[in-house]
Design an enzyme around this catalytic site. Sequence first.
Site, short mmCIF file in Angstrom:
data_model
loop_
_atom_site.label_atom_id
_atom_site.label_comp_id
_atom_site.label_asym_id
_atom_site.label_seq_id
_atom_site.Cartn_x
_atom_site.Cartn_y
_atom_site.Cartn_z
N ALA A 205 1.04 -1.09 -0.02
CA ALA A 205 -0.03 0.09 0.12
C ALA A 205 0.90 1.19 -0.12
CB ALA A 205 -0.74 -0.05 1.17
N ARG B 218 3.88 1.76 -1.50
CA ARG B 218 4.29 1.67 -2.77
C ARG B 218 3.33 2.41 -3.57
NH1 ARG B 218 7.35 -3.64 -4.66
NH2 ARG B 218 7.08 -2.59 -6.58
N HIS C 1 -8.67 -10.79 -0.23
CA HIS C 1 -8.85 -10.19 -1.54
C HIS C 1 -10.46 -10.32 -1.71
CE1 HIS C 1 -4.52 -9.80 -2.88
NE2 HIS C 1 -4.72 -9.22 -1.63
N LYS D 26 -2.14 -8.85 -6.54
CA LYS D 26 -2.17 -10.22 -6.84
C LYS D 26 -1.81 -11.22 -5.59
CE LYS D 26 1.73 -11.20 -6.03
NZ LYS D 26 2.70 -10.95 -4.69
N ASP E 120 2.52 -16.12 -4.06
CA ASP E 120 3.18 -15.04 -3.73
C ASP E 120 4.10 -14.61 -5.12
OD1 ASP E 120 2.22 -14.17 -1.36
OD2 ASP E 120 4.24 -13.54 -0.95
#
Length: 332
Positions: A25, A27, A86, A104, A184
């Site tokens: 968040a 970034r 998500h 992602k 990841d």
Amino acid sequence: MTIATQEAPSDRVIRWGIVGTGRIARRFAQALAHVPQARLGALWSRRAEPAQAFADEFGGEVCESFDSLLASGIDALYIATVQDSHADYAIAALQGGLHVLCEKPATINRPQLERVLDAARAAQRLFMEAMKPPFYPLYTKLREHLAADPIGDVGLVRAGCSVPGVPDDHPSLSFEHAGGALLDIGIYEMFLAVDWLGAPHEVQTLGRLGSTGVDTFASLNSRHERGIAQLFCGLDLHGKGDALLMAKGGHVTIHEPWWNPSRATIRYADGRVVELDEPFTGGGLNYETAHFCELIRAGQLESPVMPHAKSLQMIAMADAARAALGLRFAGE
Ligand SMILES: NC(=O)c1ccc[n+]([C@@H]2O[C@H](COP(=O)([O-])OP(=O)(O)OC[C@H]3O[C@@H](n4cnc5c(N)ncnc54)[C@H](OP(=O)(O)O)[C@@H]3O)[C@@H](O)[C@H]2O)c1
């Protein structure tokens, strides 16, 4: 004399909300400053203190609840929480009339993603998985260059990334939060495979699970509509991190880190070598965010660069790979 003050649709400012105020968040907020006609409107995270510190640094109104974030007058929500959450946030936001850019992996499995996409269709709102590489200047330039001076159809994609030394309490290693190398890191490699080779038809996987129960290394061979991919992802070895695209007329190396690409070398079968050097600015998340804002302004419900079909193909690969490793998360 009357002065028109109404914004043209192409100039419309997009007001963003963020759920989750962790590392990515930050970034995103830094990148947002590099996106024209976009601003941070509001944010919410479970813990008030980090959320307030985030707002002090980047601006935006701190909301008291997720529901109040949805009702805060924002146009779009960026989902920056860990991946097991998500789908629920995406569905609630879409049903609340917001456009959603979701980190992602978009969801932890294909059934969840299908529910999210159903919600997007029902609400007639834009949904996109925040898969950053195809929006970088280097990637765009590479596509343009190969269209003008082709190497032929890419028939093999080889890519990998393995990052050791992740602390045990990092979400990447969390079983509860559906971490693991495949979801990841591997999701980027799966993107590269489907982007150049099309839908996956078969996925063969070798790998291992670590002490927290998630996969710490996986090696995949996958067969696609137009070729074969050799992919790896890991959290326990130090990997190289470049990518190779092979065709009859030559091959391309996207230099490491290929998922934040800035350099590529094209070697043609006739001996020519072309170096592409396209530095990126703003940290990199700004390109996908600018694209998303343009789609909102144009009234589009799906990105042509990162369409729903690609997200579905990627997560289907991850599902197949996890099944081969015997890795099931809660509720699966
Ligand atoms: N695109 C990229 O380059 C990139 C890079 C890294 C990560 N990511 C993705 O970004 C996502 C977040 O990763 P991160 O590295 O930013 O993780 P992080 O630093 O641990 O931050 C996660 C955030 O999610 C919040 N959170 C956790 N569970 C939640 C829940 N159930 N409901 C609401 N908030 C919750 C945490 O809030 P608390 O403080 O309250 O725990 C924290 O603010 C992951 O999906 C990851 O795959 C993308």
